[in-house]
Design an enzyme around this catalytic site. Structure first.
Site, PDB file in Angstrom:
ATOM      1  N   SER A 124      40.512  15.961  79.552  1.00 48.20           N
ATOM      2  CA  SER A 124      40.931  16.508  78.110  1.00 48.20           C
ATOM      3  C   SER A 124      42.018  14.751  78.031  1.00 48.20           C
ATOM      4  O   SER A 124      41.889  14.757  76.715  1.00 48.20           O
ATOM      5  CB  SER A 124      41.760  17.683  78.467  1.00 48.20           C
ATOM      6  OG  SER A 124      42.928  17.347  79.175  1.00 48.20           O
ATOM      7  N   LYS A 148      43.700  15.164  71.448  1.00 52.48           N
ATOM      8  CA  LYS A 148      44.614  15.501  70.085  1.00 52.48           C
ATOM      9  C   LYS A 148      44.198  15.528  69.064  1.00 52.48           C
ATOM     10  O   LYS A 148      44.608  15.106  67.958  1.00 52.48           O
ATOM     11  CB  LYS A 148      45.805  15.717  70.700  1.00 52.48           C
ATOM     12  CG  LYS A 148      46.925  15.703  72.201  1.00 52.48           C
ATOM     13  CD  LYS A 148      47.034  17.057  71.777  1.00 52.48           C
ATOM     14  CE  LYS A 148      47.598  17.695  72.791  1.00 52.48           C
ATOM     15  NZ  LYS A 148      48.128  19.481  72.246  1.00 52.48           N
ATOM     16  N   GLU A 159      55.711  18.374  65.991  1.00 50.62           N
ATOM     17  CA  GLU A 159      56.437  18.400  67.097  1.00 50.62           C
ATOM     18  C   GLU A 159      55.711  18.309  68.509  1.00 50.62           C
ATOM     19  O   GLU A 159      54.089  17.815  68.696  1.00 50.62           O
ATOM     20  CB  GLU A 159      56.436  19.982  67.760  1.00 50.62           C
ATOM     21  CG  GLU A 159      55.483  20.394  68.841  1.00 50.62           C
ATOM     22  CD  GLU A 159      54.198  20.847  67.663  1.00 50.62           C
ATOM     23  OE1 GLU A 159      53.986  20.914  66.634  1.00 50.62           O
ATOM     24  OE2 GLU A 159      52.945  20.357  68.731  1.00 50.62           O
TER      25      GLU A 159
END
Lengths: 269, 401
Positions: free
Chosen positions: B379, B90, B112
């Protein structure tokens, strides 16, 4: 001739601004929405926006979001709202009816099929808040081929987009009074007057203002500056206040009286 | 060479910009700023500096020898995005977007978040770049992910619980867009996945493609050839598109996205947008989504909060539609099993999201030959999920093996 055009033509002669209320259909039930629509007509509505509840209403503030959630619990969808429109016509309501719906429900019906149904149910126009001019062509062509108006939104930030937006518009132009979502407000975008002037100079279509208008002073202010005033959240909130009364067979009249009183104060003071 | 999206933000029939007029100007302004800065050497240098010196890039492409041995088929390489600062991919995107926000003169960012990973990554860069940060999070999720709420607050962000709709990620996304409409002058919306209206899917992909770019270079160096299969998990699809994109023109490379099948695609409790969804408009773009016949969005379910989303990025919809990539459903149970396998063979506890990709590796590798290669996007790390994992495995931690 489309009922919206007819209505604005006669209002123009009378030098009057249109009163355009919005209602979320199915909150708390379709039958009660029908009763409220009769109140809106009696209060002098020139046109009514029938709001189709949606699971993800991006353009709406908390009041209409809550109403939509309640209505969705009653499984309200476009066909249900259309049958209510038919019922209004059968009850002798002749003013223009505009369907306010997000795009996805129309897309899922199939655009051509949806427009045929709107025509068959004597809908006069559509407001699709999440369909900007760049994505609108297919829907607009299908609507205008059937004499239905697609009412576009213009915002204070639209600037040089206004010309492009109004060039393909019909019916009227919906001017968003402020930056933000639907809801009741105590103040508007600072440059609102010059924004309205700018839109006025860009089109011969009637211009109506909405988002945030909730009391008579605001109503009066805009009625001298544009051709119509759209009131949504303030009405939906009034319905919400009277929800329990409206849901009870014995107290319904009292609930409707609450709505009636608000409408009188709003329009006539 | 790939040229999508087109000027209207279209990936074939998908993408576009389905938002209220009140947002259009902001999106156009964002698109113009992004196009202006994306090739600007100073912008690129600043982003690269932060990615390398702050986030810890490049991440390694690690040969998972024991897992390979145990599965007895293709060689498995793990792209270690879990080694990034904040523990997942991220941060690649939040660094890029926050530096862009700064260039655009915006002092405040909003984001968000579902599980809180993107919220934490946004709060992190906000602290780093001295910006004010508000994170919108579904009220349900704030309860399920209290630790991440606290993390964001520690980093100086304000967490705003969202009480509309289903009170989860999709509603947090709606609310962030609504807030942005009202505060567009001084606020930048850092969107966390490859979803939403144009230019977000393109921009997020561009900031995440470093995963695939590095992987491609690393595997060529280690093996002297491209992998046969590239695998990534997919919710909105940011790590998957970042991994896939640099391989899209390498037609010999099989691309596999793993979506959450929850309790099963034949139940009501899944997030299998590609397997069970249909074409429609959701949160600003045309893509596949979980919806009922009337076009209302259906809530998703997954054990992994990061995959618990009823939509998917428009570029993935296009990769499926054009049959360039394959998308497969992985159940909660399969993901939990895979998580334990990786933990024990490699000493790496993956995030629950990532475990969906590992589950597909476990299915696929044994059927491949030993000279074939799989690259999988690891990830995120699983620290954030330990409580959920513990709750789900209960006292029978060894039962599945």
């Amino acid at each position: 001739m489309n009922r919206i055009d007819e209505r604005f033509a006669s209002l123009r002669k009378a030098k009057k601004a249109a009163f355009i209320p919005y209602l979320t259909i199915g909150d708390p039930s379709v039958d009660i929405s029908f009763e409220i629509i009769k109140e809106l007509v009696a209060a002098g509505a020139d046109c009514i926006e029938l709001g189709v509840p949606y699971s993800d209403p991006l353009a709406d503030g908390p009041i209409i979001q809550r109403a939509a959630q309640r209505a969705l619990e009653n499984e309200i969808n476009i066909p249900v709202v259309l049958s209510l429109a038919k019922r209004c016509r059968e009850a002798g309501i002749t003013i223009p009816l505009i369907l306010f719906t997000y795009y996805n429900p129309i897309l899922q019906m199939g655009i051509e099929n949806a427009m045929e149904l709107f025509l068959a149910h004597q809908i006069d126009g559509l407001i699709i808040p999440d369909l900007p001019v760049e994505e609108c062509e297919e829907v607009r062509d299908a609507a205008q081929a059937r004499g239905l108006h697609i009412i576009p939104l213009v915002a204070p930030t639209s600037n040089d987009r206004v010309a492009k937006i109004v060039s393909s518009a019909s019916g009227f132009v919906y001017c968003v009074s402020s930056l933000g979502v639907t809801g009741t407000r105590t103040s508007f975008f600072e440059g609102i007057d010059s924004f309205l002037d700018f839109v006025r100079q860009s089109t011969d279509l009637p211009i109506c203002v909405g988002f945030g208008i909730s009391n008579h002073d605001q109503y009066k202010y805009f009625s001298t500056r544009c051709d119509g005033i759209i009131v949504g959240s303030a009405i939906v909130r009034t319905v919400e206040e009277a929800l329990e009364l409206l849901k009870s067979d014995s107290d319904r009249e009292q609930g409707l009286a609450h709505v009636r009183q608000f409408l009188t104060q709003l329009v006539h003071a | 060479m790939i040229t999508w999206p087109d000027a209207k933000g279209r990936f074939g029939p998908f993408g576009g910009r389905y938002v209220p007029e009140t947002l259009m100007n902001a999106l156009i302004e964002l698109e113009e700023a992004y196009l202006k800065y994306k090739d600007d050497p100073e912008f690129i240098t600043e982003v690269r500096y932060l990615l390398n010196e702050y986030a810890g890039r490049p991440t390694s492409l690690y040969f998972a020898e024991r897992l390979t041995e145990q599965l007895g088929g293709a060689k498995i390489y793990l792209k270690r995005e879990d080694l990034n600062h904040t523990g997942a991919h991220k941060i690649n995107n939040t660094i890029g977007q926050a530096v862009l926000a700064k260039r655009m003169g915006k002092k405040k960012i909003i984001a968000e978040t579902g599980a809180g990973q993107h919220g934490v990554a946004s709060a992190t860069v906000a602290a780093l770049l001295n910006m004010e940060c508000k994170v919108f999070m579904g009220e349900e999720d704030t309860k399920r992910q209290q630790l991440n709420v606290f993390r964001m607050k520690l980093l100086g962000a304000e967490v705003i619980p969202v009480t509309s709709g289903t009170r989860t990620l999709k509603d947090a996304g709606n609310e962030t867009l609504r807030y942005w409409v009202s505060n567009v002058e001084d606020t930048f919306y850092v969107l966390g996945s490859a979803v939403g209206p144009h230019p977000y899917p393109m921009m997020v992909r561009d900031f995440q493609r470093i995963i695939g770019d590095e992987s491609r270079e690393q595997i060529l160096k280690k093996e002297g050839r491209l992998p046969d299969t590239v695998i990534a998990c997919i919710g909105g699809g940011s790590n998957a598109i970042g991994m896939f994109y640099p391989f899209v023109n390498d037609t010999s490379v099989h691309l596999v996205g793993c979506e959450a099948a929850g309790k099963g695609v034949d139940t009501e409790f899944h997030a299998a947008t590609m397997t069970k969804g249909t074409k429609g408009v959701f949160q600003g773009s045309m893509s596949y989504l979980l919806q009922d016949q009337g076009g209302q969005v259906i809530p998703a379910h997954s054990i992994s909060a990061g995959l618990d989303y009823p939509g998917v990025g428009p570029e993935h919809a296009y990769l499926k539609y054009s049959e360039r990539a394959e998308y497969v459903p992985i159940t909660d149970a399969e993901a939990l099993d895979a998580l334990q396998v990786l933990s024990r063979t490699e000493g790496i506890i993956p995030a629950l999201e990532t475990a969906h990709a590992i589950a597909e590796v476990i299915k696929r590798a044994p059927k491949m030959s030993k000279d074939q290669i799989i690259v999988v996007s690891l990830s995120g790390r699983g620290d954030k999920d330990v409580e959920t994992i513990m709750r789900n495995l209960g006292g029978n931690r060894n039962e599945s093996h």
